[in-house]
Motif scaffolding. Structure first.
Motif, PDB file in Angstrom:
ATOM      1  N   THR A  81       0.841  -1.193   0.000  1.00  8.81           N
ATOM      2  CA  THR A  81       0.000   0.000   0.000  1.00  8.81           C
ATOM      3  C   THR A  81       0.880   1.248   0.000  1.00  8.81           C
ATOM      4  O   THR A  81       1.683   1.450   0.906  1.00  8.81           O
ATOM      5  N   LEU A  82       0.719   2.068  -1.000  1.00 11.88           N
ATOM      6  CA  LEU A  82       1.447   3.331  -1.079  1.00 11.88           C
ATOM      7  C   LEU A  82       0.701   4.349  -0.237  1.00 11.88           C
ATOM      8  O   LEU A  82      -0.472   4.636  -0.469  1.00 11.88           O
ATOM      9  N   ALA A  83       1.359   4.909   0.759  1.00  9.98           N
ATOM     10  CA  ALA A  83       0.680   5.805   1.700  1.00  9.98           C
ATOM     11  C   ALA A  83       0.525   7.221   1.172  1.00  9.98           C
ATOM     12  O   ALA A  83      -0.383   7.944   1.562  1.00  9.98           O
ATOM     13  N   ASP A  84       1.417   7.621   0.268  1.00  3.08           N
ATOM     14  CA  ASP A  84       1.425   9.016  -0.181  1.00  3.08           C
ATOM     15  C   ASP A  84       1.934   9.050  -1.621  1.00  3.08           C
ATOM     16  O   ASP A  84       2.842   8.295  -1.971  1.00  3.08           O
ATOM     17  N   PRO A  85       1.375   9.913  -2.488  1.00  2.20           N
ATOM     18  CA  PRO A  85       1.842   9.967  -3.873  1.00  2.20           C
ATOM     19  C   PRO A  85       3.326  10.255  -3.999  1.00  2.20           C
ATOM     20  O   PRO A  85       3.952   9.863  -4.988  1.00  2.20           O
ATOM     21  N   GLY A  86       3.904  10.928  -3.015  1.00  2.27           N
ATOM     22  CA  GLY A  86       5.315  11.261  -3.095  1.00  2.27           C
ATOM     23  C   GLY A  86       6.236  10.223  -2.511  1.00  2.27           C
ATOM     24  O   GLY A  86       7.461  10.411  -2.505  1.00  2.27           O
ATOM     25  N   ASP A  87       5.688   9.111  -2.017  1.00  4.40           N
ATOM     26  CA  ASP A  87       6.510   8.099  -1.347  1.00  4.40           C
ATOM     27  C   ASP A  87       7.539   7.477  -2.285  1.00  4.40           C
ATOM     28  O   ASP A  87       7.208   7.046  -3.396  1.00  4.40           O
ATOM     29  N   GLY A  88       8.769   7.417  -1.823  1.00  4.03           N
ATOM     30  CA  GLY A  88       9.788   6.615  -2.488  1.00  4.03           C
ATOM     31  C   GLY A  88      10.152   7.032  -3.894  1.00  4.03           C
ATOM     32  O   GLY A  88      10.701   6.236  -4.655  1.00  4.03           O
ATOM     33  N   GLY A  89       9.842   8.258  -4.288  1.00  8.69           N
ATOM     34  CA  GLY A  89      10.206   8.709  -5.627  1.00  8.69           C
ATOM     35  C   GLY A  89       9.411   8.065  -6.739  1.00  8.69           C
ATOM     36  O   GLY A  89       9.831   8.100  -7.908  1.00  8.69           O
ATOM     37  N   VAL A  90       8.242   7.481  -6.426  1.00  8.92           N
ATOM     38  CA  VAL A  90       7.460   6.793  -7.461  1.00  8.92           C
ATOM     39  C   VAL A  90       7.013   7.770  -8.546  1.00  8.92           C
ATOM     40  O   VAL A  90       7.081   7.465  -9.747  1.00  8.92           O
ATOM     41  N   ILE A  91       6.564   8.961  -8.150  1.00 11.62           N
ATOM     42  CA  ILE A  91       6.125   9.939  -9.139  1.00 11.62           C
ATOM     43  C   ILE A  91       7.278  10.307 -10.067  1.00 11.62           C
ATOM     44  O   ILE A  91       7.115  10.395 -11.290  1.00 11.62           O
ATOM     45  N   GLU A  92       8.445  10.524  -9.503  1.00 17.19           N
ATOM     46  CA  GLU A  92       9.597  10.894 -10.321  1.00 17.19           C
ATOM     47  C   GLU A  92       9.970   9.775 -11.289  1.00 17.19           C
ATOM     48  O   GLU A  92      10.320  10.036 -12.453  1.00 17.19           O
ATOM     49  N   GLU A  93       9.902   8.525 -10.807  1.00 12.09           N
ATOM     50  CA  GLU A  93      10.251   7.397 -11.668  1.00 12.09           C
ATOM     51  C   GLU A  93       9.320   7.326 -12.878  1.00 12.09           C
ATOM     52  O   GLU A  93       9.765   7.176 -14.020  1.00 12.09           O
ATOM     53  N   PHE A  94       8.020   7.414 -12.631  1.00 14.95           N
ATOM     54  CA  PHE A  94       7.078   7.327 -13.745  1.00 14.95           C
ATOM     55  C   PHE A  94       7.021   8.633 -14.531  1.00 14.95           C
ATOM     56  O   PHE A  94       6.726   8.621 -15.732  1.00 14.95           O
ATOM     57  N   GLY A  95       7.303   9.758 -13.855  1.00 11.36           N
ATOM     58  CA  GLY A  95       7.345  11.031 -14.565  1.00 11.36           C
ATOM     59  C   GLY A  95       8.373  11.038 -15.671  1.00 11.36           C
ATOM     60  O   GLY A  95       8.205  11.727 -16.687  1.00 11.36           O
ATOM     61  N   ALA A  96       9.434  10.257 -15.515  1.00 13.46           N
ATOM     62  CA  ALA A  96      10.480  10.201 -16.526  1.00 13.46           C
ATOM     63  C   ALA A  96      10.022   9.492 -17.806  1.00 13.46           C
ATOM     64  O   ALA A  96      10.716   9.524 -18.818  1.00 13.46           O
ATOM     65  N   LEU A  97       8.848   8.847 -17.765  1.00 16.76           N
ATOM     66  CA  LEU A  97       8.277   8.235 -18.966  1.00 16.76           C
ATOM     67  C   LEU A  97       7.433   9.216 -19.764  1.00 16.76           C
ATOM     68  O   LEU A  97       7.118   8.962 -20.931  1.00 16.76           O
ATOM     69  N   LEU A  98       7.051  10.336 -19.139  1.00 12.91           N
ATOM     70  CA  LEU A  98       6.007  11.206 -19.664  1.00 12.91           C
ATOM     71  C   LEU A  98       6.569  12.493 -20.246  1.00 12.91           C
ATOM     72  O   LEU A  98       7.660  12.928 -19.880  1.00 12.91           O
TER      73      LEU A  98
END
Length: 277
Positions: A81-98
């Motif tokens: 369960t991801l607690a926060d959109p900013g957790d663990g750099g997930v947004i940054e990782e997927f942002g690099a696809l966009l």
């Protein structure tokens, strides 16, 4: 259920470097933009709602849609369960696809229901026909050429309704059966894994009342970047899954004020639109 949303953020890479991007197809004759397209790995993957805003809402899978965009480096973080959109750099990782742009992160909990076009629960042959009628040329409802998931809907106001969809990049039949079963087992133990999507908001309304329910359709469409097996498992087991949505603010048929209303609308209770005949 809306778990959390962030402030709009600017991220992404230059358009030529993006593995996923939005494009306008070229018209064969005359000026102006052609079809709106979602392009994956350089190939048109989906045709989207037409620019005019009076044509029906659309996501139509094209023959060149053959790629998913999962990232191996974040799989462990997304299994739980991801607690926060900013957790663990997930947004940054997927942002690099966009493609570089402004995105609104929303963390949702959804209970997906798999829909087969033309069968029970299909938006395109149900609610859309009630508003636009059938296609005047083909004499048929719009056809998305893909199974998809319905997850939520709610009233915007008396004359508008929000419909939410999760669209896999490839059909569920392409999923690995063993991985789906692994997630079914995991979810049976109360785990709520997280999927990731890039999303658009299209607000469409017919120019004239073609059907019996003239209304505006707010289409919140999540195109899966990661989580194809998780969504199928959740739909199979009747379990919830989290969805990290990265809403591309400049790529839908909706203004800034409409996009700003989404978190509040997504936090409302689920409700179906009552239509007369």
């Amino acid at each position: 259920m809306l778990i959390r949303f962030g402030e709009p953020r600017r991220f992404g890479v230059p358009v030529p470097e993006a593995r996923l991007r939005f494009e306008a197809g070229q018209r064969e004759r005359g000026g102006g933009p052609g079809r709106r397209l979602l392009v994956v790995e350089g190939e048109p993957a989906f045709e989207l709602s037409f620019w005019c805003g009076t044509c029906p809402l659309l996501f139509r899978r094209l023959e060149t849609a053959k790629q998913t965009l999962s990232l191996e480096g974040v799989q462990e973080r997304l299994t739980g369960t991801l607690a926060d959109p900013g957790d663990g750099g997930v947004i940054e990782e997927f942002g690099a696809l966009l493609p570089q742009g402004d995105y609104l992160p929303m963390l949702l909990r959804v209970e997906p229901r798999l829909v087969i076009p033309g069968r029970e629960g299909d938006y395109f042959s149900g609610e859309q026909v009630a508003t636009w009628g059938i296609d005047q040329f083909w004499g048929l409802p719009e056809y998305p050429h893909t199974p998809y998931y319905r997850t939520f809907e709610t009233a915007v106001d008396a004359s508008a309704h929000l419909y939410e969809f999760v669209v896999p990049m490839v059909p569920p039949t392409w999923n690995t059966r063993e991985r789906v079963e692994e997630y079914v087992t995991l979810m049976a133990g109360e785990a709520v894994p997280t999927a990731v999507a890039v999303s658009t908001l299209d607000v469409c309304e017919p120019a004239a009342g073609l059907g019996h329910d003239h209304s505006r359709h707010w289409g919140l469409t999540h195109f899966l970047l990661d989580g194809h097996h998780k969504l199928e498992a959740a739909a199979t087991a009747g379990r919830p899954v989290q969805l990290l949505s990265l809403l591309a603010l400049a790529e839908g048929l909706a203004g800034a004020e409409d996009c700003a209303r989404l978190p509040a609308l997504r936090a409302q209770a689920r409700s179906s639109r009552a239509t007369g005949t």
